[in-house]
Design an enzyme around this catalytic site. Structure first.
Site, PDB file in Angstrom:
ATOM      1  N   THR A  32       8.830 -24.092 -21.101  1.00 47.80           N
ATOM      2  CA  THR A  32       7.858 -24.988 -21.382  1.00 47.80           C
ATOM      3  C   THR A  32       6.445 -24.671 -20.312  1.00 47.80           C
ATOM      4  O   THR A  32       7.088 -24.457 -19.149  1.00 47.80           O
ATOM      5  CB  THR A  32       8.399 -26.469 -21.358  1.00 47.80           C
ATOM      6  OG1 THR A  32       9.323 -26.476 -22.145  1.00 47.80           O
ATOM      7  CG2 THR A  32       7.375 -27.635 -21.474  1.00 47.80           C
ATOM      8  N   GLY A  33       5.660 -25.150 -20.740  1.00 48.46           N
ATOM      9  CA  GLY A  33       4.587 -25.373 -19.674  1.00 48.46           C
ATOM     10  C   GLY A  33       3.437 -24.334 -20.085  1.00 48.46           C
ATOM     11  O   GLY A  33       3.674 -23.414 -21.182  1.00 48.46           O
ATOM     12  N   SER A  34       2.182 -24.155 -19.282  1.00 49.95           N
ATOM     13  CA  SER A  34       1.167 -23.176 -19.724  1.00 49.95           C
ATOM     14  C   SER A  34       1.499 -21.802 -19.683  1.00 49.95           C
ATOM     15  O   SER A  34       0.932 -21.197 -20.384  1.00 49.95           O
ATOM     16  CB  SER A  34      -0.176 -23.769 -18.712  1.00 49.95           C
ATOM     17  OG  SER A  34       0.403 -23.529 -17.265  1.00 49.95           O
ATOM     18  N   THR A  35       2.262 -21.466 -18.663  1.00 50.59           N
ATOM     19  CA  THR A  35       2.458 -20.087 -18.806  1.00 50.59           C
ATOM     20  C   THR A  35       3.446 -19.664 -19.885  1.00 50.59           C
ATOM     21  O   THR A  35       3.128 -18.602 -20.802  1.00 50.59           O
ATOM     22  CB  THR A  35       3.256 -19.737 -17.375  1.00 50.59           C
ATOM     23  OG1 THR A  35       2.685 -20.134 -16.162  1.00 50.59           O
ATOM     24  CG2 THR A  35       3.217 -18.247 -17.220  1.00 50.59           C
ATOM     25  N   ALA A  87       7.618 -21.479 -13.757  1.00 51.80           N
ATOM     26  CA  ALA A  87       8.186 -22.273 -12.495  1.00 51.80           C
ATOM     27  C   ALA A  87       6.947 -22.972 -11.665  1.00 51.80           C
ATOM     28  O   ALA A  87       5.897 -22.392 -11.809  1.00 51.80           O
ATOM     29  CB  ALA A  87       8.991 -21.303 -11.990  1.00 51.80           C
ATOM     30  N   ASP A  88       7.323 -23.923 -11.228  1.00 54.10           N
ATOM     31  CA  ASP A  88       6.571 -24.506 -10.313  1.00 54.10           C
ATOM     32  C   ASP A  88       6.526 -23.902  -8.870  1.00 54.10           C
ATOM     33  O   ASP A  88       5.528 -23.797  -8.228  1.00 54.10           O
ATOM     34  CB  ASP A  88       6.564 -26.078 -10.085  1.00 54.10           C
ATOM     35  CG  ASP A  88       6.674 -26.877 -11.610  1.00 54.10           C
ATOM     36  OD1 ASP A  88       5.443 -26.594 -12.083  1.00 54.10           O
ATOM     37  OD2 ASP A  88       7.642 -27.144 -11.889  1.00 54.10           O
ATOM     38  N   GLY A 100       7.780 -29.448 -13.431  1.00 52.72           N
ATOM     39  CA  GLY A 100       6.504 -30.114 -13.180  1.00 52.72           C
ATOM     40  C   GLY A 100       5.864 -30.789 -14.581  1.00 52.72           C
ATOM     41  O   GLY A 100       5.426 -31.961 -14.668  1.00 52.72           O
ATOM     42  N   GLU A 107      15.382 -27.407 -19.830  1.00 47.84           N
ATOM     43  CA  GLU A 107      15.124 -25.783 -19.434  1.00 47.84           C
ATOM     44  C   GLU A 107      16.570 -25.506 -18.772  1.00 47.84           C
ATOM     45  O   GLU A 107      16.918 -24.396 -19.078  1.00 47.84           O
ATOM     46  CB  GLU A 107      13.988 -25.845 -18.385  1.00 47.84           C
ATOM     47  CG  GLU A 107      12.861 -26.082 -19.238  1.00 47.84           C
ATOM     48  CD  GLU A 107      11.612 -26.361 -18.071  1.00 47.84           C
ATOM     49  OE1 GLU A 107      10.344 -26.132 -18.516  1.00 47.84           O
ATOM     50  OE2 GLU A 107      11.749 -26.513 -16.870  1.00 47.84           O
TER      51      GLU A 107
HETATM   52  O1  LIG Z   1       8.772 -28.835 -16.974  1.00 51.51           O
HETATM   53  C1  LIG Z   1       8.058 -27.981 -16.836  1.00 51.51           C
HETATM   54  C2  LIG Z   1       8.594 -26.226 -16.525  1.00 51.51           C
HETATM   55  O2  LIG Z   1       9.529 -26.615 -15.482  1.00 51.51           O
HETATM   56  C3  LIG Z   1       7.371 -25.677 -16.246  1.00 51.51           C
HETATM   57  O3  LIG Z   1       8.038 -24.452 -16.393  1.00 51.51           O
HETATM   58  C4  LIG Z   1       6.800 -25.622 -14.745  1.00 51.51           C
HETATM   59  O4  LIG Z   1       6.386 -26.702 -14.467  1.00 51.51           O
HETATM   60  C5  LIG Z   1       5.489 -24.522 -14.613  1.00 51.51           C
HETATM   61  O5  LIG Z   1       4.598 -24.860 -15.544  1.00 51.51           O
HETATM   62  P1  LIG Z   1       3.318 -23.961 -15.570  1.00 51.51           P
HETATM   63  O6  LIG Z   1       3.693 -22.894 -16.313  1.00 51.51           O
HETATM   64  O7  LIG Z   1       2.362 -24.656 -16.501  1.00 51.51           O
HETATM   65  O8  LIG Z   1       2.768 -24.033 -14.169  1.00 51.51           O
END
Ligand SMILES: O=C[C@H](O)[C@H](O)[C@H](O)COP(=O)(O)O
Length: 226
Positions: A32-35, A87-88, A100, A107
């Site tokens: 989950t998330g933008s990446t 990941a954060d 985050g 996850e």
């Molecule tokens: O709950 C969200 C996840 O752990 C995301 O993998 C993490 O927050 C990273 O997100 P992003 O790719 O948006 O930085």
């Protein structure tokens, strides 16, 4: 390069890594998330070459379905060869802070089932010691104050993520100023607090492979004992 360009580069590197290893009946775990979203969009190009996916959040399930990728319940999916997620924060041992976006519990469950956990992240996520990023903890709502007091006893400053509800109907406390020099110990201590569902430390089950986006290209870093 912009952060989004680095995220796209690692998403592509993950697709390139798994593509030759996918079978027609493979089910891929997706984070989950933008990446992870960039990964999903690129994974869609391979959708006729594998069976489907297990999603780590409702948002990811929706995005997968919008591309026509079948989404399976984890209980009926059996074994997962790969789990791909962002990941954060990550340290050199590929221990992570995640959550985050609040999706940490699902996850962690999907990562636990997967044979190979591939973390995709831009270089801003690489740190020496975890904990600059506030550590998310998913908590049963009625235990919020109890868990907050216990976190203070462990040396952290919990902050309620106001107005946010997880996909599981729970709340998030983000922990600031916690000493996470021993990630496995902190992960276990937090999970032992009554009312905690789980926390965003992925140290007991770190990533197996980190694809790190840098201005010099994508670095592929395998966990030393994996
Ligand atoms: O709950 C969200 C996840 O752990 C995301 O993998 C993490 O927050 C990273 O997100 P992003 O790719 O948006 O930085």
């Amino acid at each position: 390069m912009t952060q989004d360009e680095l995220k796209k580069a690692v998403a592509k590197a993950a697709v390139d890594y798994i593509a030759p290893r996918l079978e027609r009946d493979s089910v891929v775990g997706v984070g989950t998330g933008s990446t992870a979203n960039f990964f999903i969009d690129m994974l869609a190009e391979l959708k006729n070459e594998f069976d489907g996916a297990v999603a780590s959040s409702e948002a990811t399930a929706e995005r997968l379905k919008s591309h026509g990728i079948p989404v399976y319940d984890l209980n009926s999916a059996g074994e997962l060869e790969f789990y791909v997620d962002g990941a954060d924060e990550t340290n050199e041992h590929l221990e992570l802070i995640k959550g985050g976006g609040g999706a940490l519990t699902r996850e962690k469950i999907v990562a636990e089932v997967a044979k190979t956990f591939i973390c995709i992240a831009d270089e801003s996520k690489k740190v020496g010691v975890l904990g600059e990023f506030p550590l998310p903890v998913e908590v049963i709502p009625m235990a919020r104050s109890l868990v907050g007091r216990e976190i203070v006893k462990l040396g952290g400053d919990p902050v309620y993520r106001d107005g946010f509800t997880t996909d599981n109907g729970n709340i998030i406390l983000d922990i600031y100023n916690m000493d996470i020099s021993r990630p496995i110990q902190i992960e276990e201590r937090l999970n032992n607090i009554v009312g905690v569902v789980t926390n965003g430390l992925f140290a007991r089950r770190p990533a197996d492979l980190l694809l790190l986006g840098t201005s010099r290209g994508v670095e592929s870093i395998a966990r030393k004992d994996s």
